[in-house]
Structures are given as C-alpha cells and as structure tokens.
Design a protein around this motif. Structure first.
Motif, PDB file in Angstrom:
ATOM      1  N   GLN A  22     -14.579  21.386 -28.320  1.00 22.90           N
ATOM      2  CA  GLN A  22     -13.599  20.304 -28.205  1.00 22.90           C
ATOM      3  C   GLN A  22     -12.392  20.747 -27.382  1.00 22.90           C
ATOM      4  O   GLN A  22     -11.825  21.813 -27.627  1.00 22.90           O
ATOM      5  N   GLN A  23     -12.011  19.916 -26.414  1.00 25.08           N
ATOM      6  CA  GLN A  23     -10.833  20.198 -25.591  1.00 25.08           C
ATOM      7  C   GLN A  23      -9.625  19.507 -26.200  1.00 25.08           C
ATOM      8  O   GLN A  23      -9.579  18.275 -26.298  1.00 25.08           O
ATOM      9  N   ASN A  24      -8.637  20.280 -26.634  1.00 31.76           N
ATOM     10  CA  ASN A  24      -7.418  19.739 -27.219  1.00 31.76           C
ATOM     11  C   ASN A  24      -6.268  19.808 -26.219  1.00 31.76           C
ATOM     12  O   ASN A  24      -6.318  20.585 -25.250  1.00 31.76           O
ATOM     13  N   PRO A  25      -5.214  19.019 -26.434  1.00 31.38           N
ATOM     14  CA  PRO A  25      -4.060  19.084 -25.529  1.00 31.38           C
ATOM     15  C   PRO A  25      -3.416  20.469 -25.551  1.00 31.38           C
ATOM     16  O   PRO A  25      -3.426  21.165 -26.567  1.00 31.38           O
ATOM     17  N   VAL A  26      -2.842  20.844 -24.419  1.00 29.93           N
ATOM     18  CA  VAL A  26      -2.133  22.120 -24.333  1.00 29.93           C
ATOM     19  C   VAL A  26      -0.847  22.022 -25.140  1.00 29.93           C
ATOM     20  O   VAL A  26      -0.063  21.077 -24.953  1.00 29.93           O
ATOM     21  N   PRO A  27      -0.599  22.944 -26.073  1.00 24.94           N
ATOM     22  CA  PRO A  27       0.625  22.869 -26.883  1.00 24.94           C
ATOM     23  C   PRO A  27       1.874  23.032 -26.026  1.00 24.94           C
ATOM     24  O   PRO A  27       1.867  23.714 -24.998  1.00 24.94           O
ATOM     25  N   SER A  28       2.951  22.404 -26.465  1.00 33.02           N
ATOM     26  CA  SER A  28       4.233  22.560 -25.776  1.00 33.02           C
ATOM     27  C   SER A  28       4.760  23.969 -26.011  1.00 33.02           C
ATOM     28  O   SER A  28       4.708  24.480 -27.137  1.00 33.02           O
ATOM     29  N   PRO A  29       5.257  24.633 -24.975  1.00 32.48           N
ATOM     30  CA  PRO A  29       5.759  26.001 -25.151  1.00 32.48           C
ATOM     31  C   PRO A  29       7.003  26.033 -26.025  1.00 32.48           C
ATOM     32  O   PRO A  29       7.797  25.085 -26.041  1.00 32.48           O
ATOM     33  N   THR A  30       7.159  27.116 -26.767  1.00 33.26           N
ATOM     34  CA  THR A  30       8.354  27.304 -27.591  1.00 33.26           C
ATOM     35  C   THR A  30       9.541  27.600 -26.691  1.00 33.26           C
ATOM     36  O   THR A  30       9.465  28.482 -25.827  1.00 33.26           O
ATOM     37  N   PRO A  31      10.650  26.867 -26.841  1.00 30.04           N
ATOM     38  CA  PRO A  31      11.813  27.112 -25.969  1.00 30.04           C
ATOM     39  C   PRO A  31      12.321  28.544 -26.111  1.00 30.04           C
ATOM     40  O   PRO A  31      12.388  29.091 -27.212  1.00 30.04           O
ATOM     41  N   THR A  32      12.657  29.143 -24.982  1.00 34.74           N
ATOM     42  CA  THR A  32      13.221  30.490 -24.990  1.00 34.74           C
ATOM     43  C   THR A  32      14.722  30.404 -25.211  1.00 34.74           C
ATOM     44  O   THR A  32      15.418  29.684 -24.487  1.00 34.74           O
ATOM     45  N   PRO A  33      15.239  31.094 -26.235  1.00 38.88           N
ATOM     46  CA  PRO A  33      16.680  30.995 -26.500  1.00 38.88           C
ATOM     47  C   PRO A  33      17.496  31.564 -25.347  1.00 38.88           C
ATOM     48  O   PRO A  33      17.117  32.553 -24.719  1.00 38.88           O
ATOM     49  N   ALA A  34      18.612  30.899 -25.060  1.00 32.76           N
ATOM     50  CA  ALA A  34      19.500  31.377 -24.000  1.00 32.76           C
ATOM     51  C   ALA A  34      20.239  32.618 -24.483  1.00 32.76           C
ATOM     52  O   ALA A  34      20.802  32.637 -25.581  1.00 32.76           O
ATOM     53  N   ILE A  35      20.220  33.668 -23.674  1.00 33.66           N
ATOM     54  CA  ILE A  35      20.876  34.922 -24.021  1.00 33.66           C
ATOM     55  C   ILE A  35      22.184  35.024 -23.248  1.00 33.66           C
ATOM     56  O   ILE A  35      22.217  34.857 -22.020  1.00 33.66           O
TER      57      ILE A  35
END
Length: 411
Positions: free
Chosen positions: A296-309
């Motif tokens: 089964q092909q599922n949607p690509v998950p949204s990437p986790t936001p990278t915190p601003a340093i």
C-alpha cells in the motif's frame, strides 16, 4: 560507591568481566602483564551475594561470606576402580589430538580405545601395568554433538574373549564458550503493509554455547542481506544484558518510520553487532534473510519543523551515561529546550582521554545558551531504561561537566 575490591589472576592481556548476580552490576578489565586483575570502587557487598568472573572461555564464581552460610565444598574423591582421563577435555570442531590416560586397569589383558565407537587403539600385546598413556588422533569432532571416549580390556586380542574392564569419559566440542545465533526472525505486523507505517518483527536470539554471557551486547536490524556495521546504518537496535548458556530470549524489533517504497524489502538481524562477546563462532551471528512485501502506498508524512537556533557562541555539556552503575556506550541522548523541542540528539560512546585511558558512556553536545532537559534512553530486549537531568543557565563558551545520566528501568 565504596572501597570494595575484587582481585584475581588470569592470562595476561585477556579481558575479564565481573558480574554481581543480585544487583546486575557488571565491570570489565584487562589482566595486567603480571597476570593479576583488580576491580575497584565497587559498592559494599552483602552476605549471600554471588560474584561471577568470566573471560576467555572460563568462569568462576563465589558467594560473599555473611548472611546465609556458604557450605564448604567437599573435594571430589578419585575413582577407586579403573578409569580413564583425556587431555584436553574439549576442543573446536575438526581434527583433534588427544592424550588418553588409564588408571587401575587389570593387567594381562588387551586394550582397545574408541572415539564415538570408532576404534583408535588396538594393543598388539597385553598391558603389563595398571596405567597407560596413548596419544590418539580424532579425525573429525562435530560441534554440539555428544562425543565419548571409551576404553575396554579383553582377555583376547581384537576385542574377543571376555571383556573385563570398560570405562568412558565425555569429550566436549566446542569448549564451553558463548555462541550467539539468531534463531528466528519473523514478520509480526499484519499485512497488508503500507509505506511510512511502523513494521514490527519478532526476533529470537539464542546462546547455544556452553558458557554464560554476563555482559551487555547489541542486536541490530538491517535492510540488507550482508550488512557491515561499520558502513551500513541499522533500522533498529536493542541491547541484551547477558544471556545464560543454552538460553533464548524473544523480543520485538521494528522499522519505526516504515519503508518509503512499495515492493519487496529484505531484512536481516545481526547479534553481537560490535563483537563484544568472544564466541565459538563469529560467522553465525547473522539471521537468514526475511523478505517482506509492502503493497500500500501512503502519503508522505509532513516533516517535523526544525527549531530555529539563535546564532552566536554556544556552550557545551559533557557527561557519562550509566546503566546498572556502569558507564555504557550507545545510549541515545536527547536534549530538549524549555518548550519541549528537540535541540540535539546523539549517542554515548567510548572516548580516549589525553592520558591514554578510555572511558565508556561519554557524550558531549554543543548548545545555545539556555535551559535544557537531557534524556538518556536505551532499549533492552524486553525493557526500556531511561534517565534524565536538567541543565540550567548554560552560558556561551561555557563547558558544563558531569551532566551524567543514570538510567533505570521504566516498564
């Protein structure tokens, strides 16, 4: 920690491991050139505690005096009748040269010596003394098969007439050392399988050798037929904190984020990934490949936001990760800020100091100034161990030492 020490002697240059059965404490050290070893700085020992020292295929144990009295061992008496001994009493698979000695045998008879029923010695004349020594060549000893030496005395040559004496003794193959194998690897998730979904695998690891494993070792899961731990990244890994001889352990491993593509994927599991355990065979630690199919092909998950340093000079935290009061490598270390964002992650490892000494469980992380929660976690076969500590007011260019993590079981 106290001033308790355990000392002993062994082969110079070998690694020996101390284990306290009741507490799970484990320490390893290298035997000095003079053949002595010493474990220092141990917690106070209580009466009745069992201490095991193991290394290079040998194992000794003792019970701490006090508490329940330890019985004085009774010496094993020598046999009074005829008997045989062999030297060595164990060996690797294949051809062997063994010395067979006999004691208290009836004289005036013909002697036959056998290995697994195959005659190796057939005396041409009657034995005239009650003891004998023969060196024999065993053509092929098979590992993990019960082997036996047998000696017989007969009144006539070629094992005819009357048998007047018979004695046997076992030969162990291989010598009692650990030997890890992945006994089974099976898909635990229920098909159909989809992309980007976690997939579980049921794994069984067995110590089929003749000696206990008293120390921690790692098991890794790869998406590769013949993985190389130095160049290939595993999809999952866990630690196993020792495994007795003949024992097995079941556990679950997984691919947390699943696979990005449909189709077939080949999975293998490698026991003792970093060769921490001295085994009878180092070539049987890899499982047979398991092929699974993702349909089964599922949607690509949204990437986790990278915190601003925040830019600018950073500080550094340095610490050790402890498991069972012993510095332990390959512990996952995570650093979170005050709102729970993951700022840094890595592993603890062995670190060589300027003095040349090596310490285990070392980690360091460069971080912007601020307050943090530092978490250490390691997944054992059937348990999760975790520890955490808080870092407050880390300053630019500061090096904060001894940010240690003591892991305890949480499930």
């Amino acid at each position: 920690m106290g001033d308790t020490a355990v000392t002993g002697t062994a082969q110079p240059g070998e690694t020996v491991t101390l284990r306290i059965v009741q507490t799970g404490l484990q320490r390893s050290t290298v035997v000095e050139a003079d053949g002595t070893f010493r474990f220092e700085g141990l917690p106070a020992l209580e009466g009745g505690m069992t201490l095991i020292v193991q290394g290079y295929g040998r194992q000794d144990s003792t019970v701490v005096a006090g508490g329940t009295a330890t019985p004085t061992p009774t010496p094993t008496p020598l046999p009074t009748g005829f008997y045989i001994t062999i030297d060595p009493v164990c060996g690797p698979a294949g051809a062997q040269t063994i010395t067979v000695r006999g004691f208290n045998w009836p004289t005036g008879n013909y002697l036959g010596i056998f290995f697994d029923g195959v005659r190796l010695v057939n005396s041409a004349s009657k034995i005239s003394t009650s003891s004998f020594v023969y060196t024999v060549n065993v053509p092929n000893a098979t590992a993990y098969v019960q082997h036996e030496f047998k000696a017989e005395a007969w009144t006539k040559k070629d094992q005819t007439g009357t048998r007047v004496a018979l004695a046997t003794t076992p030969f162990t193959c291989p010598c009692p050392v650990p030997d890890l194998v992945v006994s089974s690897l099976e898909l635990a998730s229920t098909p159909p399988l989809g992309t980007f979904n976690k997939i579980d695998f049921a794994v069984n690891v067995t110590n089929q050798g003749g000696a206990d494993i008293p120390s921690l070792f790692w098991v890794d899961l790869y998406e590769k037929v013949s993985p190389n731990p130095l160049t290939d990244t595993s999809r999952d890994y866990i630690a196993i904190n020792g495994l007795p001889a003949g024992a097995s352990i079941d556990f679950t491993m997984w691919v947390e984020t699943g696979f990005a593509t449909t189709g077939t994927h080949t999975i293998t599991v490698l026991a003792d990934t970093w060769s921490q355990i001295r085994e009878y065979s180092e070539s049987n630690n890899l499982s047979a490949p398991l092929v699974i199919t993702v349909t089964q092909q599922n949607p690509v998950p949204s990437p986790t936001p990278t915190p601003a340093i925040t830019p600018g000079p950073k500080g550094k935290i340095i610490g050790l990760t402890y498991l069972d009061m012993s510095p332990t490598n390959l512990v996952n270390v995570y650093v979170y800020d005050t709102v729970g964002r993951l700022i840094w992650s890595g592993f603890s490892r062995a670190q060589t100091l300027p003095s040349g000494n090596v310490i285990n469980g070392y980690y360091e992380a460069e971080l912007p100034p601020g307050d943090y929660t530092v978490v250490g976690q390691v997944r054992m076969a059937t348990a999760i161990y975790r520890g955490q500590t808080v870092v407050t007011n880390l300053q630019s260019n500061e090096i904060r030492q001894q940010v240690d993590l003591n892991l305890t079981r949480i499930n």
